[in-house]
Scaffold this motif. Sequence first.
Motif, PDB file in Angstrom:
ATOM      1  N   ILE A 139      -5.190   0.661   0.069  1.00  0.00           N
ATOM      2  CA  ILE A 139      -4.248  -0.450  -0.155  1.00  0.00           C
ATOM      3  C   ILE A 139      -3.238  -0.070  -1.257  1.00  0.00           C
ATOM      4  CG2 ILE A 139      -3.861  -2.736  -0.952  1.00  0.00           C
ATOM      5  CD1 ILE A 139      -6.660  -3.499   0.101  1.00  0.00           C
ATOM      6  N   ILE A 140      -2.033  -0.104  -0.890  1.00  0.00           N
ATOM      7  CA  ILE A 140      -0.783   0.038  -1.822  1.00  0.00           C
ATOM      8  C   ILE A 140      -0.785  -1.090  -2.757  1.00  0.00           C
ATOM      9  CG2 ILE A 140       1.599   1.087  -2.244  1.00  0.00           C
ATOM     10  CD1 ILE A 140       1.052   2.503   0.336  1.00  0.00           C
ATOM     11  N   SER A 141      -0.770  -1.231  -3.826  1.00  0.00           N
ATOM     12  CA  SER A 141      -0.611  -2.216  -4.698  1.00  0.00           C
ATOM     13  C   SER A 141       0.732  -2.318  -5.366  1.00  0.00           C
ATOM     14  CB  SER A 141      -1.625  -2.375  -5.978  1.00  0.00           C
ATOM     15  OG  SER A 141      -1.301  -1.340  -6.676  1.00  0.00           O
ATOM     16  N   ASN A 142       1.513  -1.240  -5.482  1.00  0.00           N
ATOM     17  CA  ASN A 142       2.901  -1.129  -6.010  1.00  0.00           C
ATOM     18  C   ASN A 142       3.501   0.165  -5.599  1.00  0.00           C
ATOM     19  OD1 ASN A 142       5.129  -2.442  -7.654  1.00  0.00           O
ATOM     20  ND2 ASN A 142       4.425  -1.212  -9.379  1.00  0.00           N
ATOM     21  N   VAL A 143       5.041   0.099  -5.799  1.00  0.00           N
ATOM     22  CA  VAL A 143       5.551   1.318  -5.542  1.00  0.00           C
ATOM     23  C   VAL A 143       6.640   1.057  -6.497  1.00  0.00           C
ATOM     24  CG1 VAL A 143       7.208   2.879  -4.174  1.00  0.00           C
ATOM     25  CG2 VAL A 143       4.943   1.949  -3.275  1.00  0.00           C
ATOM     26  N   SER A 144       7.323   1.760  -7.504  1.00  0.00           N
ATOM     27  CA  SER A 144       8.168   1.714  -8.557  1.00  0.00           C
ATOM     28  C   SER A 144       9.130   3.074  -8.306  1.00  0.00           C
ATOM     29  CB  SER A 144       7.632   1.346  -9.860  1.00  0.00           C
ATOM     30  OG  SER A 144       6.762   2.456 -10.115  1.00  0.00           O
ATOM     31  N   THR A 145      10.527   2.584  -8.824  1.00  0.00           N
ATOM     32  CA  THR A 145      11.369   3.831  -8.758  1.00  0.00           C
ATOM     33  C   THR A 145      11.834   3.949 -10.398  1.00  0.00           C
ATOM     34  OG1 THR A 145      13.021   2.283  -8.485  1.00  0.00           O
ATOM     35  CG2 THR A 145      11.935   3.460  -6.688  1.00  0.00           C
ATOM     36  N   SER A 194       4.332  -0.276   3.532  1.00  0.00           N
ATOM     37  CA  SER A 194       3.524  -1.348   4.119  1.00  0.00           C
ATOM     38  C   SER A 194       2.632  -1.898   3.113  1.00  0.00           C
ATOM     39  CB  SER A 194       2.567  -0.367   5.224  1.00  0.00           C
ATOM     40  OG  SER A 194       2.103  -1.461   5.871  1.00  0.00           O
ATOM     41  N   LYS A 195       2.536  -3.127   3.359  1.00  0.00           N
ATOM     42  CA  LYS A 195       1.596  -4.158   2.685  1.00  0.00           C
ATOM     43  C   LYS A 195       0.191  -4.318   3.311  1.00  0.00           C
ATOM     44  CE  LYS A 195       5.483  -5.079   0.224  1.00  0.00           C
ATOM     45  NZ  LYS A 195       6.375  -3.897   0.853  1.00  0.00           N
ATOM     46  N   LYS A 196       0.034  -3.694   4.640  1.00  0.00           N
ATOM     47  CA  LYS A 196      -1.241  -3.710   5.149  1.00  0.00           C
ATOM     48  C   LYS A 196      -1.834  -2.424   4.806  1.00  0.00           C
ATOM     49  CE  LYS A 196       0.292  -2.876   9.237  1.00  0.00           C
ATOM     50  NZ  LYS A 196       0.254  -2.533  10.646  1.00  0.00           N
ATOM     51  N   PRO A 197      -3.419  -2.566   4.756  1.00  0.00           N
ATOM     52  CA  PRO A 197      -4.443  -1.712   4.280  1.00  0.00           C
ATOM     53  C   PRO A 197      -4.139  -0.379   5.332  1.00  0.00           C
ATOM     54  CG  PRO A 197      -5.514  -3.619   4.427  1.00  0.00           C
ATOM     55  CD  PRO A 197      -4.001  -3.988   4.929  1.00  0.00           C
ATOM     56  N   ILE A 198      -4.199   0.728   4.924  1.00  0.00           N
ATOM     57  CA  ILE A 198      -4.073   2.143   5.655  1.00  0.00           C
ATOM     58  C   ILE A 198      -5.466   2.331   5.864  1.00  0.00           C
ATOM     59  CG2 ILE A 198      -3.127   4.239   5.914  1.00  0.00           C
ATOM     60  CD1 ILE A 198      -1.571   2.334   3.373  1.00  0.00           C
ATOM     61  N   LEU A 199      -6.009   2.317   7.309  1.00  0.00           N
ATOM     62  CA  LEU A 199      -7.370   2.489   7.657  1.00  0.00           C
ATOM     63  C   LEU A 199      -7.801   3.958   7.672  1.00  0.00           C
ATOM     64  CD1 LEU A 199      -7.656   0.013  10.518  1.00  0.00           C
ATOM     65  CD2 LEU A 199      -8.266  -0.318   8.179  1.00  0.00           C
TER      66      LEU A 199
END
Length: 137
Positions: free
Chosen positions: A73-79, A89-94
Motif C-alpha cells: 500500500i502506498i501511503s504517500n508520494v511527495s515531490t 494508485s490508492k488501491k493495494p498492489i497485490l
Amino acid sequence: MNPVKLITLAAITSMMMSFTVMPSPFIHEMEFKNYDGSPVVWKNEEIDLGKIPHGKPVTVEFKFTNKGKEALIISNVSTSCGCTVADYSKKPILANESSSIKATYNASNPGAFTKAVTVTFANNEKKVLNIKGTVVE
C-alpha cells in the motif's frame, strides 16, 4: 619452479576458488528481493528527459512490480518542489501485480534540473525516484 612460489600460487588459487558467487536477482523461480530487502522491483528509478521546452509540462511514469508475498500500500508520494505533481494508485498492489507512479514536471526556469519523487509505503519503507534533464527556451 621454486617451491615457495608454487605453494604461494596454490594458496592464492584455493582462496580465489573459495569465494561464493551471489545469485543473480533475475533468476526465475526464486522470490526476488532487492539488495535492500524490499519486495518492490522498479523498472526505472531515474528518468532523464534530456532537453525539454520551457513552460510545457512533461509527465513521466515510474513502473514497478510487487515481487513480495503480501499486498503493498502506498501511503504517500511527495515531490521536492511545487513544480512537480505526482499521481499514484490508492488501491493495494497485490503480489506479482504491477503499478506506477506518474509525475508531471512543469519547467519554470531554464537550465539543468533534478527533481525527487519520494514514495512512502504503509510499512514506512521509502523510495526516492528522480527526474532530470535540461530546460531550454
